[in-house]
Each structure stands twice: as structure tokens, then as C-alpha cells.
Design an enzyme around this catalytic site. Sequence first.
Site, short mmCIF file in Angstrom:
data_model
loop_
_atom_site.label_atom_id
_atom_site.label_comp_id
_atom_site.label_asym_id
_atom_site.label_seq_id
_atom_site.Cartn_x
_atom_site.Cartn_y
_atom_site.Cartn_z
N THR A 178 23.78 -18.18 19.61
CA THR A 178 24.68 -18.03 18.46
C THR A 178 25.55 -16.78 18.57
OG1 THR A 178 22.72 -18.76 17.24
CG2 THR A 178 24.70 -18.27 15.94
N TRP B 265 26.19 -14.94 20.98
CA TRP B 265 27.02 -14.99 22.21
C TRP B 265 28.31 -15.78 21.91
CZ3 TRP B 265 25.00 -17.66 27.32
CH2 TRP B 265 25.86 -17.33 28.38
N HIS C 212 23.23 -22.07 10.77
CA HIS C 212 22.10 -22.77 11.39
C HIS C 212 21.77 -24.04 10.58
CE1 HIS C 212 21.30 -19.56 14.15
NE2 HIS C 212 20.78 -18.73 13.28
N PHE D 264 26.38 -10.64 29.28
CA PHE D 264 25.17 -10.05 28.68
C PHE D 264 25.21 -8.52 28.78
CE2 PHE D 264 20.78 -8.65 28.63
CZ PHE D 264 20.21 -9.41 27.63
N ARG E 206 17.98 -10.01 24.65
CA ARG E 206 16.67 -9.73 25.24
C ARG E 206 16.73 -9.88 26.75
NH1 ARG E 206 12.01 -12.56 26.53
NH2 ARG E 206 13.25 -14.47 26.32
P1 A3P Z 1 16.71 -14.50 25.08
O1 A3P Z 1 15.80 -14.09 23.97
O2 A3P Z 1 16.15 -15.61 25.90
O3 A3P Z 1 17.17 -13.37 25.92
P2 A3P Z 1 20.85 -16.42 19.13
O4 A3P Z 1 22.09 -15.63 19.18
O5 A3P Z 1 21.08 -17.87 18.81
O6 A3P Z 1 19.84 -15.77 18.27
O7 A3P Z 1 20.27 -16.48 20.62
C1 A3P Z 1 19.73 -15.33 21.21
C2 A3P Z 1 19.56 -15.58 22.69
O8 A3P Z 1 20.86 -15.59 23.31
C3 A3P Z 1 18.76 -14.48 23.35
O9 A3P Z 1 18.02 -15.12 24.41
C4 A3P Z 1 19.87 -13.58 23.88
O10 A3P Z 1 19.49 -12.72 24.91
C5 A3P Z 1 20.86 -14.64 24.36
N1 A3P Z 1 22.20 -14.08 24.56
C6 A3P Z 1 22.97 -13.40 23.69
N2 A3P Z 1 24.11 -13.00 24.28
C7 A3P Z 1 24.07 -13.45 25.55
C8 A3P Z 1 24.95 -13.33 26.68
N3 A3P Z 1 26.11 -12.67 26.61
N4 A3P Z 1 24.59 -13.93 27.84
C9 A3P Z 1 23.42 -14.61 27.94
N5 A3P Z 1 22.54 -14.74 26.91
C10 A3P Z 1 22.86 -14.15 25.74
#
Ligand code: A3P
Length: 299
Positions: A55, A57, A107, A228, A256
Site C-alpha cells: 500500500t 509503496w 483497505h 525500498f 521491513r
Molecule cells: P515486508 O514486511 O515484507 O517488508 P503495506 O504498505 O501494504 O502495509 O505493505 C508493507 C510491505 O510493503 C512491507 O513488506 C514493506 O517492506 C513493503 N514495501 C514498502 N515499500 C516498498 C518498496 N519500495 N519496495 C519493496 N517493498 C516495499
Amino acid sequence: MAQEALQEALEAFLLKHKGMYFHKGITSPEVIDAVEHMETRNDDVFLVTYPKSGTIWTQQILGLIFSEQHRNGKDNTNNMDRAPWIEYNEHNIVFDNRPSPRLFTSHLPYYLMPKDLRHRRGKIIYVCRNPKDSVVSYYHFYKIYTKLQCTIDWKTFFDLFMTGRVIGGSWSDHIRGWYTHKEDYNILFMTYEEMRKDLKSAVLKICKFVGKILNDQEVETVVERATFKNMEHDPVANYKFLTKNLFNFDRGNFLRKGTIGDWKNLMTVAQSEQIDEMVKSKLGDLPIKFVWDIDDEPQ
Ligand code: A3P
């Protein structure tokens, strides 16, 4: 804490409304119900996901696509204000007052979204992620909720996820609902994994869908700022702007690991098979292919 007491503590943290679970204390049935009557515009873009599917991202990508100021780092509006969650509108932002094109995040399941969207008034980008990585990401995420006054263990969380007793409800119902009602909406389906494997192509696909033409340099900037490693340190995108009241960042971060296949570090073989079975029985008739590892092709 005994398993049952722990499950009770976790459930006490949830608000149940119209068949869906929400984060208690930062929304209410009235706020959620108001969403259905929200007036949408043709150029609105709604980003919809099940939690932990990419999300924040995709929020960053959309914000960069739409805002030159954000691309060149001259706007310090954080991404939650740029693309607010419609069902967590605790500050009562008047959405009608926002200039077009508006960006929103949600969501919500399809049946609680603004009714206007069913007349294809507004665009939806739905991002999904393979459920093994989603549940692992979600488990780590639950640990940073400040208000969750208990220490959660993996097995308990996995069971709650499999029975849909987490914020966002059942993963498979969420995806099934959106896929089987796609004809009602102007919707683009994307996956976390396609974004992770080829970010530039994903950015171009989103640009095309939302009707934004960017030159090569602008596309490169979007891609660069949405990686990331750059998002991790970007104060408008890494969500560390959220109050300690909600999240304790000493215990973890929104950003993460950001990869495909991390589930292999936590999930047992039996749990992995349980998910395979759930995907087959609940979504097997839909044309969705999942990628389970960074080196895999969709299957
Ligand atoms: P992980 O916990 O597996 O690292 P949301 O935004 O829906 O809460 O999703 C969070 C997940 O998206 C996390 O996964 C986070 O690290 C990952 N995420 C966020 N930004 C990202 C990016 N630029 N590239 C790859 N994964 C990303």
C-alpha cells in the site's frame, strides 16, 4: 499468556462492522458508513489493498506520478495526507474540498466502497500480494502496534489470519470480492511481485491507467524515489511521521524487508500447505497467478 487469552486480547483490538474488521479507536461505524455516500469524480484514483500488500509503496508511486513538487523533493506533504485512507478519516478531512485529481487509499472490501465507483466514476488500482509474504509481513507489523498490550506469537497470528480475524478481514474474501466484481469498476489489478520484479514497467502501467504522460527523466525519478532503499529514508514516505500513540518504531518499521519469499524464514511446511490449499479452494477458479519467490515466474 495462554493461547485463548491472547486471541481475546487481539480481538479486543478490533472493531467489527458490516462483516469487516477495522483498527479500533481510529475509526467508527459512522465514519465507515459515510464512505459509501462519498461523491467521486472521474479523475479520482483510489488505491485499494488488503493490508501488507504494498500500500504505502503504491501511494508513493502515485504521489510521485501526480506531483512534480513531490518528484523534485520540494513538497513535504506526507503520503498519508496526499492519499488519505477513506475509512480512517479520524480528522474529518472534507474530501469534497480537495482539488482534482484526488488520491485516496483504502483497505475496504468492494461492498463498503463509495457507491459512485460502481458507475465507473473514478479509477481504482487494486494491488495484491502473495498471501505467504502478506501474512509474514502482517505478523511483524502487528508487533509494532502500540495499543496491542500483548506479545504476539507467530502461530497465534497465523491462525487469526487464516480465519480472517485481523484488520482487513479475510485475505481471500477481499481478493475474491474485488476480482468477481471487477466489471462494475474502472479498475487496474497489479501485484506486489510485478512491482518488485520490474518497477519501471509497473510505473508505466500505472501512468497509462491514470492517464498521466511523464517524460523519460520523470519516469526515472519516480522509479528511483520509489525504491525500498530510498523510501526507507524518505520522511514523507516511510510512515515514521505517525505518532508513537499508534506505532512503536523501536519494535519495527513499515518498510521491513521489501522482498518476495521472506515467508520461507518463518512459515512451517504445514502452514505453507494450508495456504496453498486455501488459495486453491477459495481462488482456484480465478485467473490470478502468484509469485512465491524472487526468482519464480507466476504460477
Ligand atoms: P515486508 O514486511 O515484507 O517488508 P503495506 O504498505 O501494504 O502495509 O505493505 C508493507 C510491505 O510493503 C512491507 O513488506 C514493506 O517492506 C513493503 N514495501 C514498502 N515499500 C516498498 C518498496 N519500495 N519496495 C519493496 N517493498 C516495499
